[in-house]
Design a protein around this motif. Structure first.
Motif, mmCIF file in Angstrom:
data_model
loop_
_atom_site.group_PDB
_atom_site.id
_atom_site.type_symbol
_atom_site.label_atom_id
_atom_site.label_comp_id
_atom_site.label_asym_id
_atom_site.label_seq_id
_atom_site.Cartn_x
_atom_site.Cartn_y
_atom_site.Cartn_z
ATOM 1 N N MET A 1 33.426 56.567 36.248
ATOM 2 C CA MET A 1 34.931 57.466 35.824
ATOM 3 C C MET A 1 36.401 56.874 35.801
ATOM 4 O O MET A 1 36.925 56.965 34.913
ATOM 5 C CB MET A 1 34.565 59.011 35.395
ATOM 6 N N LEU A 2 36.525 56.870 36.866
ATOM 7 C CA LEU A 2 38.326 56.503 37.508
ATOM 8 C C LEU A 2 38.030 54.589 36.590
ATOM 9 O O LEU A 2 39.452 54.226 36.912
ATOM 10 C CB LEU A 2 38.115 56.608 39.387
ATOM 11 N N LYS A 3 36.519 53.803 37.205
ATOM 12 C CA LYS A 3 36.859 52.345 36.357
ATOM 13 C C LYS A 3 37.424 52.510 35.208
ATOM 14 O O LYS A 3 37.898 51.129 34.929
ATOM 15 C CB LYS A 3 35.350 51.799 37.004
ATOM 16 N N ILE A 4 36.277 53.514 34.236
ATOM 17 C CA ILE A 4 36.960 53.419 33.052
ATOM 18 C C ILE A 4 38.472 54.227 32.722
ATOM 19 O O ILE A 4 39.075 52.869 31.471
ATOM 20 C CB ILE A 4 35.574 54.245 32.941
ATOM 21 N N MET A 5 38.651 54.995 33.232
ATOM 22 C CA MET A 5 40.210 54.935 32.915
ATOM 23 C C MET A 5 41.508 54.047 33.491
ATOM 24 O O MET A 5 42.590 53.646 32.828
ATOM 25 C CB MET A 5 40.664 56.746 33.770
ATOM 26 N N LEU A 6 41.199 52.931 34.938
ATOM 27 C CA LEU A 6 41.699 52.319 34.950
ATOM 28 C C LEU A 6 41.889 50.682 33.804
ATOM 29 O O LEU A 6 42.076 50.575 33.617
ATOM 30 C CB LEU A 6 40.970 51.687 36.735
ATOM 31 N N THR A 7 40.878 51.106 33.284
ATOM 32 C CA THR A 7 40.315 49.964 32.501
ATOM 33 C C THR A 7 41.247 50.114 31.195
ATOM 34 O O THR A 7 42.291 49.228 30.873
ATOM 35 C CB THR A 7 39.427 49.391 32.297
ATOM 36 N N ILE A 8 41.100 50.917 31.047
ATOM 37 C CA ILE A 8 41.950 51.479 29.401
ATOM 38 C C ILE A 8 43.019 51.444 30.210
ATOM 39 O O ILE A 8 44.399 51.002 28.750
ATOM 40 C CB ILE A 8 41.610 52.687 29.108
ATOM 41 N N SER A 9 43.707 52.218 31.046
ATOM 42 C CA SER A 9 45.052 51.896 31.308
ATOM 43 C C SER A 9 45.947 50.985 31.587
ATOM 44 O O SER A 9 46.988 50.269 31.180
ATOM 45 C CB SER A 9 45.659 53.112 32.214
ATOM 46 N N PHE A 10 45.060 50.131 32.220
ATOM 47 C CA PHE A 10 45.232 48.597 32.068
ATOM 48 C C PHE A 10 45.349 47.784 31.175
ATOM 49 O O PHE A 10 46.397 47.248 31.034
ATOM 50 C CB PHE A 10 45.020 47.259 33.231
ATOM 51 N N ALA A 11 44.674 48.035 30.370
ATOM 52 C CA ALA A 11 44.260 47.459 28.411
ATOM 53 C C ALA A 11 45.370 48.053 27.817
ATOM 54 O O ALA A 11 46.823 47.043 26.797
ATOM 55 C CB ALA A 11 43.118 47.543 28.591
#
Length: 117
Positions: free
Chosen positions: A1-11
């Motif tokens: 879940m943390l990876k998804i949030m980090l990916t979305i915020s980075f994008a």
């Protein structure tokens, strides 16, 4: 879940930074207002948008669309002439063309095709 949030915020950060960079670098100025305005034949783009529009022009455009669609419907019917029952095909074509002719007669009778009244 943390990876998804980090990916979305980075994008989101990358896209926002690119949008800000484009607005900073872009050469749009107020002087290009005439050049960047849309051009419609016969209409001044800087005037009010609620100018009266010619109803006859609109009706002729609708008639063109109706008869353009008629051609698109009739052409495949000509191709199916060889494979279908001739009585069913001819009655369908006759009804279709009669409806179009009655509509055209109705518009002609009501004066919708007149440019000057």
């Amino acid at each position: 879940m943390l990876k998804i949030m980090l990916t979305i915020s980075f994008a989101a950060m990358i896209s926002l930074s690119l949008m800000m960079l484009c607005t900073i670098i872009s050469k749009k100025t107020i002087l290009d207002r005439e050049k960047m305005s849309p051009f419609e034949c016969g209409f001044d783009p800087k005037s009010k948008a609620r100018m009266p529009f010619s109803l006859q022009f609109f009706l002729i455009a609708v008639l063109f669309l109706i008869f353009d669609i008629e051609i698109a419907i009739i052409l495949p019917m000509i191709i199916t002439l060889k494979t279908s029952n001739i009585m069913y095909w001819s009655s369908t074509m006759t009804m279709f063309i009669m409806v179009l002719i009655m509509g055209l007669y109705y518009e002609w009778k009501n004066g919708m095709l007149e440019w000057a009244k």
